[in-house]
Design a protein around this motif. Structure first.
Motif, PDB file in Angstrom:
ATOM      1  N   ASP A 107      -4.771 -20.249 -18.725  1.00  0.00           N
ATOM      2  CA  ASP A 107      -3.351 -19.886 -18.858  1.00  0.00           C
ATOM      3  C   ASP A 107      -3.034 -19.528 -20.309  1.00  0.00           C
ATOM      4  N   THR A 108      -3.621 -20.303 -21.234  1.00  0.00           N
ATOM      5  CA  THR A 108      -3.393 -20.039 -22.664  1.00  0.00           C
ATOM      6  C   THR A 108      -3.974 -18.685 -23.065  1.00  0.00           C
ATOM      7  N   ILE A 109      -5.189 -18.404 -22.603  1.00  0.00           N
ATOM      8  CA  ILE A 109      -5.831 -17.128 -22.961  1.00  0.00           C
ATOM      9  C   ILE A 109      -5.008 -15.949 -22.422  1.00  0.00           C
ATOM     10  N   ARG A 110      -4.551 -16.048 -21.169  1.00  0.00           N
ATOM     11  CA  ARG A 110      -3.760 -14.960 -20.587  1.00  0.00           C
ATOM     12  C   ARG A 110      -2.466 -14.767 -21.349  1.00  0.00           C
ATOM     13  N   LYS A 111      -1.859 -15.880 -21.761  1.00  0.00           N
ATOM     14  CA  LYS A 111      -0.606 -15.802 -22.506  1.00  0.00           C
ATOM     15  C   LYS A 111      -0.827 -15.106 -23.859  1.00  0.00           C
ATOM     16  N   LEU A 112      -1.913 -15.430 -24.531  1.00  0.00           N
ATOM     17  CA  LEU A 112      -2.202 -14.784 -25.823  1.00  0.00           C
ATOM     18  C   LEU A 112      -2.323 -13.276 -25.641  1.00  0.00           C
ATOM     19  N   ASN A 113      -2.927 -12.881 -24.524  1.00  0.00           N
ATOM     20  CA  ASN A 113      -3.106 -11.461 -24.253  1.00  0.00           C
ATOM     21  C   ASN A 113      -1.778 -10.802 -23.898  1.00  0.00           C
ATOM     22  N   LYS A 114      -1.047 -11.382 -22.959  1.00  0.00           N
ATOM     23  CA  LYS A 114       0.169 -10.739 -22.461  1.00  0.00           C
ATOM     24  C   LYS A 114       1.323 -10.831 -23.459  1.00  0.00           C
ATOM     25  N   ASP A 115       1.547 -12.011 -24.043  1.00  0.00           N
ATOM     26  CA  ASP A 115       2.734 -12.206 -24.879  1.00  0.00           C
ATOM     27  C   ASP A 115       2.495 -11.847 -26.339  1.00  0.00           C
ATOM     28  N   GLU A 116       1.281 -12.102 -26.838  1.00  0.00           N
ATOM     29  CA  GLU A 116       1.027 -11.874 -28.264  1.00  0.00           C
ATOM     30  C   GLU A 116       0.223 -10.590 -28.477  1.00  0.00           C
ATOM     31  N   ASN A 117      -0.144  -9.919 -27.375  1.00  0.00           N
ATOM     32  CA  ASN A 117      -0.937  -8.684 -27.440  1.00  0.00           C
ATOM     33  C   ASN A 117      -2.251  -8.853 -28.218  1.00  0.00           C
ATOM     34  N   ILE A 118      -2.830 -10.043 -28.129  1.00  0.00           N
ATOM     35  CA  ILE A 118      -4.131 -10.275 -28.773  1.00  0.00           C
ATOM     36  C   ILE A 118      -5.224  -9.746 -27.835  1.00  0.00           C
ATOM     37  N   THR A 119      -6.123  -8.959 -28.384  1.00  0.00           N
ATOM     38  CA  THR A 119      -7.259  -8.444 -27.619  1.00  0.00           C
ATOM     39  C   THR A 119      -8.185  -9.615 -27.300  1.00  0.00           C
ATOM     40  N   ILE A 120      -8.631  -9.694 -26.032  1.00  0.00           N
ATOM     41  CA  ILE A 120      -9.446 -10.837 -25.611  1.00  0.00           C
ATOM     42  C   ILE A 120     -10.810 -10.346 -25.111  1.00  0.00           C
ATOM     43  N   ILE A 121     -11.852 -10.969 -25.644  1.00  0.00           N
ATOM     44  CA  ILE A 121     -13.190 -10.835 -25.050  1.00  0.00           C
ATOM     45  C   ILE A 121     -13.522 -12.219 -24.530  1.00  0.00           C
ATOM     46  N   HIS A 122     -13.625 -12.342 -23.219  1.00  0.00           N
ATOM     47  CA  HIS A 122     -13.821 -13.671 -22.621  1.00  0.00           C
ATOM     48  C   HIS A 122     -15.157 -13.694 -21.884  1.00  0.00           C
ATOM     49  N   ILE A 123     -16.078 -14.524 -22.371  1.00  0.00           N
ATOM     50  CA  ILE A 123     -17.384 -14.680 -21.725  1.00  0.00           C
ATOM     51  C   ILE A 123     -17.305 -15.887 -20.801  1.00  0.00           C
ATOM     52  N   THR A 124     -17.701 -15.702 -19.556  1.00  0.00           N
ATOM     53  CA  THR A 124     -17.592 -16.832 -18.617  1.00  0.00           C
ATOM     54  C   THR A 124     -18.620 -16.717 -17.511  1.00  0.00           C
ATOM     55  N   HIS A 125     -18.936 -17.853 -16.866  1.00  0.00           N
ATOM     56  CA  HIS A 125     -19.712 -17.748 -15.630  1.00  0.00           C
ATOM     57  C   HIS A 125     -18.870 -18.145 -14.417  1.00  0.00           C
ATOM     58  N   PHE A 126     -17.558 -18.324 -14.638  1.00  0.00           N
ATOM     59  CA  PHE A 126     -16.649 -18.560 -13.504  1.00  0.00           C
ATOM     60  C   PHE A 126     -16.033 -17.222 -13.094  1.00  0.00           C
ATOM     61  N   MET A 127     -16.446 -16.702 -11.953  1.00  0.00           N
ATOM     62  CA  MET A 127     -16.023 -15.357 -11.554  1.00  0.00           C
ATOM     63  C   MET A 127     -14.512 -15.266 -11.346  1.00  0.00           C
ATOM     64  N   GLU A 128     -13.893 -16.370 -10.904  1.00  0.00           N
ATOM     65  CA  GLU A 128     -12.434 -16.359 -10.701  1.00  0.00           C
ATOM     66  C   GLU A 128     -11.692 -16.027 -12.005  1.00  0.00           C
ATOM     67  N   GLU A 129     -12.305 -16.366 -13.143  1.00  0.00           N
ATOM     68  CA  GLU A 129     -11.643 -16.118 -14.439  1.00  0.00           C
ATOM     69  C   GLU A 129     -11.669 -14.635 -14.819  1.00  0.00           C
ATOM     70  N   ALA A 130     -12.429 -13.855 -14.042  1.00  0.00           N
ATOM     71  CA  ALA A 130     -12.567 -12.431 -14.369  1.00  0.00           C
ATOM     72  C   ALA A 130     -11.665 -11.552 -13.511  1.00  0.00           C
ATOM     73  N   VAL A 131     -11.016 -12.153 -12.517  1.00  0.00           N
ATOM     74  CA  VAL A 131     -10.305 -11.374 -11.503  1.00  0.00           C
ATOM     75  C   VAL A 131      -9.173 -10.526 -12.081  1.00  0.00           C
ATOM     76  N   ASP A 132      -8.452 -11.037 -13.074  1.00  0.00           N
ATOM     77  CA  ASP A 132      -7.345 -10.227 -13.605  1.00  0.00           C
ATOM     78  C   ASP A 132      -7.646  -9.603 -14.971  1.00  0.00           C
ATOM     79  N   ALA A 133      -8.934  -9.406 -15.248  1.00  0.00           N
ATOM     80  CA  ALA A 133      -9.306  -8.706 -16.494  1.00  0.00           C
ATOM     81  C   ALA A 133      -8.947  -7.220 -16.401  1.00  0.00           C
ATOM     82  N   ASP A 134      -8.800  -6.571 -17.551  1.00  0.00           N
ATOM     83  CA  ASP A 134      -8.634  -5.109 -17.557  1.00  0.00           C
ATOM     84  C   ASP A 134      -9.977  -4.438 -17.285  1.00  0.00           C
TER      85      ASP A 134
END
Ligand code: ADP
Ligand code: MG
Length: 278
Positions: free
Chosen positions: A183-210
């Motif tokens: 939730d924090t990472i998404r907020k940084l992206n949406k509200d603060e317009n911070i570019t995010i590179i997110h490495i994960t092995h949880f596929m659910e965390e990738a569902v709303d990526a650009d």
């Protein structure tokens, strides 16, 4: 569009003379300002090596990395590059250095030589952004994993980065902690317009990526919108990767003859399509 990160023909070998140590093999990509990019790929595919190259923790064996146009090989720009591209790692315990939360968050800006009134403002803002302001005077070791990771994130955003690289920040957390951090990472992206590179092995965390980038043996083997990438269930499985559970369920139902689209990503979409069947 403004390219915040660019890498070209990027190769990294852990030892120069050994072919088997090629962790990244001539990859090129551009990342737009404000983009939310998720990188997946199984262990040893080169994700962490790439993350470290984007933050100038490692320098290319060959090829180049540019952060806001600055080549990471230019050692005079090192602090500028690290200020622009912050990094959050897997284990929050290895990132927390102070015995009081607000002192920990102040550590980065202090190292940048920012004056103390400005540091106070930044620390308060950063803790507020990650929802940890009320813990400002607490000892980090008293916090949960998700809370500690949010403090580590606050420490990075107090340096006002344009971009943050997260290397499996949720890997050591329980489901509640994972949700707090996502939730924090998404907020940084949406509200603060911070570019995010997110490495994960949880596929659910990738569902709303650009964009999702799939890595395998030091190369990018698949890339695209989550819907495009996850609809390639067979290709992903053949390299030992998963898809979101609900996408997998859709795939199995299709194989069993149920009339559903291949690219279902969320439970809501599944419910909607199932309700339309007769
Ligand atoms: P990932 O993060 O996707 O698991 P890494 O970037 O950590 O992948 O590793 C990519 C490759 O580089 C692997 O083959 C790994 O064994 C190797 N590697 C990683 N770190 C080192 C290191 N410090 N020394 C030598 N080889 C390494
Ligand atoms: Mg890794």
């Amino acid at each position: 569009m403004n390219k915040i990160i660019k890498f070209k023909d990027l190769t990294y070998k852990y030892t120069d003379n050994d072919e088997s140590s090629t962790a990244l093999n001539s990859i090129s990509k551009e990342i737009n300002q404000g983009e939310f990019v998720v990188i997946i790929g199984h262990n040893g595919s080169g994700k962490s090596t790439l993350a470290k190259l984007l933050n100038a923790l490692l320098l290319p064996t060959s090829g180049d990395v540019y952060i806001m146009g600055n080549n990471t090989k230019n050692s005079q720009l090192l602090w500028e590059i690290r200020e622009t591209a912050g990094m959050v790692f897997q284990n929050p315990d290895n990132q927390i250095v102070a015995t009081v939360v607000e002192e920990d968050v102040a550590f980065g800006p202090e190292n940048l030589g920012i004056e103390s009134n400005e540091i106070k403002i930044r620390v308060e803002e950063a803790l507020n952004t990650v929802g940890m302001l009320e813990f400002r005077n607490k000892a980090p070791h008293m916090l949960s994993g998700g809370q500690k990771q949010r403090v580590a994130i606050a420490g990075v955003i107090a340096m006002r980065p344009s971009c943050i690289i997260f290397d499996e920040p949720t890997a050591m957390l329980d489901p509640a902690g994972r949700k707090e951090v996502m939730d924090t990472i998404r907020k940084l992206n949406k509200d603060e317009n911070i570019t995010i590179i997110h490495i994960t092995h949880f596929m659910e965390e990738a569902v709303d990526a650009d964009r999702i980038i799939v890595m395998e043996e030091g190369q990018v083997i698949l890339e695209g919108l989550p819907r495009e990438v996850f609809s390639k269930v067979k290709a992903l499985k053949s390299i030992g990767l998963d898809v979101p559970q609900v996408t997998e369920l859709a795939h199995e139902l299709i194989e069993a003859g149920v009339n559903l689209p291949e690219d279902i990503l969320t439970v809501d979409e599944m419910v909607m399509h199932l309700c339309q069947l007769n």
